[in-house]
Design a protein around this motif. Structure first.
Motif, PDB file in Angstrom:
ATOM      1  N   GLN A 126     -24.968  14.182  -5.910  1.00 14.59           N
ATOM      2  CA  GLN A 126     -25.588  14.957  -4.841  1.00 14.59           C
ATOM      3  C   GLN A 126     -24.520  15.462  -3.898  1.00 14.59           C
ATOM      4  OE1 GLN A 126     -28.900  15.744  -4.469  1.00 14.59           O
ATOM      5  NE2 GLN A 126     -29.070  14.918  -6.524  1.00 14.59           N
ATOM      6  N   GLU A 127     -24.756  16.653  -3.371  1.00 16.11           N
ATOM      7  CA  GLU A 127     -23.858  17.193  -2.368  1.00 16.11           C
ATOM      8  C   GLU A 127     -24.036  16.423  -1.066  1.00 16.11           C
ATOM      9  OE1 GLU A 127     -25.381  21.048  -2.317  1.00 16.11           O
ATOM     10  OE2 GLU A 127     -24.402  21.680  -4.162  1.00 16.11           O
ATOM     11  N   GLU A 128     -23.015  16.478  -0.235  1.00 16.91           N
ATOM     12  CA  GLU A 128     -23.080  15.765   1.023  1.00 16.91           C
ATOM     13  C   GLU A 128     -24.131  16.391   1.924  1.00 16.91           C
ATOM     14  OE1 GLU A 128     -19.359  15.353   2.957  1.00 16.91           O
ATOM     15  OE2 GLU A 128     -18.256  15.074   1.104  1.00 16.91           O
ATOM     16  N   ASP A 129     -24.860  15.514   2.669  1.00 17.38           N
ATOM     17  CA  ASP A 129     -25.811  16.033   3.622  1.00 17.38           C
ATOM     18  C   ASP A 129     -25.073  16.725   4.755  1.00 17.38           C
ATOM     19  OD1 ASP A 129     -27.914  15.035   2.218  1.00 17.38           O
ATOM     20  OD2 ASP A 129     -28.011  13.142   3.342  1.00 17.38           O
ATOM     21  N   MET A 130     -25.758  17.697   5.350  1.00 17.26           N
ATOM     22  CA  MET A 130     -25.160  18.397   6.463  1.00 17.26           C
ATOM     23  C   MET A 130     -25.076  17.508   7.690  1.00 17.26           C
ATOM     24  SD  MET A 130     -24.173  21.394   5.673  1.00 17.26           S
ATOM     25  CE  MET A 130     -24.049  22.115   7.305  1.00 17.26           C
ATOM     26  N   GLY A 131     -25.987  16.552   7.820  1.00 17.82           N
ATOM     27  CA  GLY A 131     -25.970  15.686   8.982  1.00 17.82           C
ATOM     28  C   GLY A 131     -26.410  16.448  10.217  1.00 17.82           C
ATOM     29  N   ASN A 152     -33.934   8.364  13.006  1.00 17.12           N
ATOM     30  CA  ASN A 152     -33.087   8.558  11.824  1.00 17.12           C
ATOM     31  C   ASN A 152     -33.919   8.492  10.549  1.00 17.12           C
ATOM     32  OD1 ASN A 152     -30.769   8.825  13.313  1.00 17.12           O
ATOM     33  ND2 ASN A 152     -30.241   6.650  13.190  1.00 17.12           N
ATOM     34  N   TYR A 153     -34.902   7.594  10.506  1.00 17.07           N
ATOM     35  CA  TYR A 153     -35.771   7.473   9.330  1.00 17.07           C
ATOM     36  C   TYR A 153     -36.583   8.757   9.129  1.00 17.07           C
ATOM     37  CZ  TYR A 153     -39.555   5.829   6.322  1.00 17.07           C
ATOM     38  OH  TYR A 153     -40.463   5.689   5.300  1.00 17.07           O
ATOM     39  N   ASP A 154     -37.162   9.258  10.218  1.00 15.05           N
ATOM     40  CA  ASP A 154     -37.946  10.497  10.133  1.00 15.05           C
ATOM     41  C   ASP A 154     -37.064  11.664   9.705  1.00 15.05           C
ATOM     42  OD1 ASP A 154     -40.209   9.163  10.910  1.00 15.05           O
ATOM     43  OD2 ASP A 154     -40.100   9.754  13.015  1.00 15.05           O
ATOM     44  N   TYR A 155     -35.834  11.672  10.220  1.00  9.47           N
ATOM     45  CA  TYR A 155     -34.911  12.755   9.868  1.00  9.47           C
ATOM     46  C   TYR A 155     -34.575  12.709   8.379  1.00  9.47           C
ATOM     47  CZ  TYR A 155     -30.534  15.377   9.560  1.00  9.47           C
ATOM     48  OH  TYR A 155     -29.554  16.254   9.180  1.00  9.47           O
ATOM     49  N   ARG A 156     -34.342  11.512   7.861  1.00  9.89           N
ATOM     50  CA  ARG A 156     -34.016  11.363   6.446  1.00  9.89           C
ATOM     51  C   ARG A 156     -35.187  11.778   5.555  1.00  9.89           C
ATOM     52  NH1 ARG A 156     -28.731  11.475   5.393  1.00  9.89           N
ATOM     53  NH2 ARG A 156     -27.589  10.165   6.848  1.00  9.89           N
ATOM     54  N   ILE A 157     -36.387  11.388   5.960  1.00  8.59           N
ATOM     55  CA  ILE A 157     -37.579  11.783   5.200  1.00  8.59           C
ATOM     56  C   ILE A 157     -37.711  13.306   5.197  1.00  8.59           C
ATOM     57  CG2 ILE A 157     -40.098  11.776   5.203  1.00  8.59           C
ATOM     58  CD1 ILE A 157     -38.973   9.246   4.084  1.00  8.59           C
ATOM     59  N   GLU A 158     -37.524  13.900   6.357  1.00 10.79           N
ATOM     60  CA  GLU A 158     -37.626  15.363   6.461  1.00 10.79           C
ATOM     61  C   GLU A 158     -36.566  16.040   5.594  1.00 10.79           C
ATOM     62  OE1 GLU A 158     -37.164  18.846   9.874  1.00 10.79           O
ATOM     63  OE2 GLU A 158     -37.576  16.785  10.478  1.00 10.79           O
ATOM     64  N   GLN A 159     -35.336  15.509   5.621  1.00 13.95           N
ATOM     65  CA  GLN A 159     -34.258  16.076   4.817  1.00 13.95           C
ATOM     66  C   GLN A 159     -34.555  15.936   3.321  1.00 13.95           C
ATOM     67  OE1 GLN A 159     -32.584  18.128   6.906  1.00 13.95           O
ATOM     68  NE2 GLN A 159     -30.674  17.474   5.976  1.00 13.95           N
ATOM     69  N   THR A 160     -35.115  14.790   2.929  1.00 11.84           N
ATOM     70  CA  THR A 160     -35.444  14.577   1.512  1.00 11.84           C
ATOM     71  C   THR A 160     -36.502  15.563   1.041  1.00 11.84           C
ATOM     72  OG1 THR A 160     -34.907  12.213   1.667  1.00 11.84           O
ATOM     73  CG2 THR A 160     -36.326  12.903  -0.156  1.00 11.84           C
ATOM     74  N   LEU A 161     -37.521  15.793   1.858  1.00 15.74           N
ATOM     75  CA  LEU A 161     -38.566  16.747   1.499  1.00 15.74           C
ATOM     76  C   LEU A 161     -38.019  18.167   1.409  1.00 15.74           C
ATOM     77  CD1 LEU A 161     -41.532  15.381   3.672  1.00 15.74           C
ATOM     78  CD2 LEU A 161     -41.236  15.178   1.196  1.00 15.74           C
ATOM     79  N   GLU A 162     -37.144  18.505   2.362  1.00 20.11           N
ATOM     80  CA  GLU A 162     -36.542  19.835   2.340  1.00 20.11           C
ATOM     81  C   GLU A 162     -35.661  20.012   1.108  1.00 20.11           C
ATOM     82  OE1 GLU A 162     -36.789  22.601   4.325  1.00 20.11           O
ATOM     83  OE2 GLU A 162     -38.529  21.553   5.148  1.00 20.11           O
TER      84      GLU A 162
END
Length: 244
Positions: free
Chosen positions: A228-233, A23-33
């Motif tokens: 901020q808009e909601e994340d897609m999840g 989940n941490y890696d996913y959040r980091i990836e989403q933040t960078l994107e």
């Protein structure tokens, strides 16, 4: 028995840690994107238009390079009171964006001792009136029945913007018309883009980004406030847009 229980606890801990790292890696990836996407937005779109557009709860970021709103609506003569908003944005190269809107606002209560405000004159269907105006201004055989449904969704939002769209051929220029909102929608908006055909490949991605990041009502107010808009999840499922 104790050994088996300890092994189960240890396995559960490892799984929990693994899920947490995922989940941490996913959040980091989403933040960078998201940072890359925001950078792309800023490179292609101007800041959101404030003033009356913000008062009416309409959030639009014009393609970069277009200046406005101009002092007068530049597309065509408009009957006073027909729309709640008429804005034009233009550049020197022949590109333009015109925004027409009709917003249903609650009628303010009359103050003590004042006469109630007169009823607004009846108005026809917003989409039909916009199409009629374009038809009169361009001479194009444009009919609302020929518009096609098209949806635009931001990569980082659950919200989908549903439009009716049509293309008008104006010889050296091309016009794209997007109609948002149905008969019962509080906000009805027309976005009209015109550009030289030679510039189509350059302007089209900017138009797409502007449509993806278009908001009305509460969504517009959140966007204006920097929410901020909601994340897609993980699901990546978009909600339905407003009815056409």
């Amino acid at each position: 028995m104790k050994r088996a229980r300890a092994m189960l606890i240890g396995l559960g801990t490892l799984l929990a840690v693994g899920c947490g790292m995922h989940n941490y890696d996913y959040r980091i990836e989403q933040t960078l994107e998201r940072m890359k996407y925001d950078k792309r937005l800023d490179a292609n779109l101007s800041p959101p238009v404030t003033g009356k557009m913000q008062e009416l709860g309409i959030y639009v970021r014009p393609p970069v390079g277009l200046s406005g709103p101009t002092q007068a609506f530049q597309f065509a003569a408009v009957e006073p009171g027909l729309f709640s908003l008429e804005n034009s944005f233009m550049d020197q190269a022949g590109q333009s964006m015109h925004v027409l809107a009709r917003v249903d606002l609650p009628k303010p209560a009359a103050k003590k001792g004042e006469s109630p405000q007169p009823e607004a004159p009846p108005r026809g269907d917003f989409n039909e009136e916009v199409v009629g105006m374009i038809r009169d201004a361009t001479g194009a055989d444009l009919q609302l029945a020929n518009f096609k449904a098209e949806s635009k969704q931001s990569k980082f939002s659950r919200e989908t913007n549903a439009f009716q769209t049509a293309t008008v051929d104006r010889e050296a220029n091309e016009m794209k018309v997007y109609l948002y909102g149905g008969k019962t929608s509080p906000q009805k908006v027309a976005l009209i883009f015109e550009y030289p055909k030679a510039e189509k490949n350059a302007i089209s991605p900017k138009i797409d980004l502007a449509l993806e990041n278009f908001h009305v009502g509460d969504s517009a107010r959140r966007a204006f406030s920097g929410g901020q808009e909601e994340d897609m999840g993980d699901e990546g499922v978009a909600e339905e847009g407003p009815p056409i």
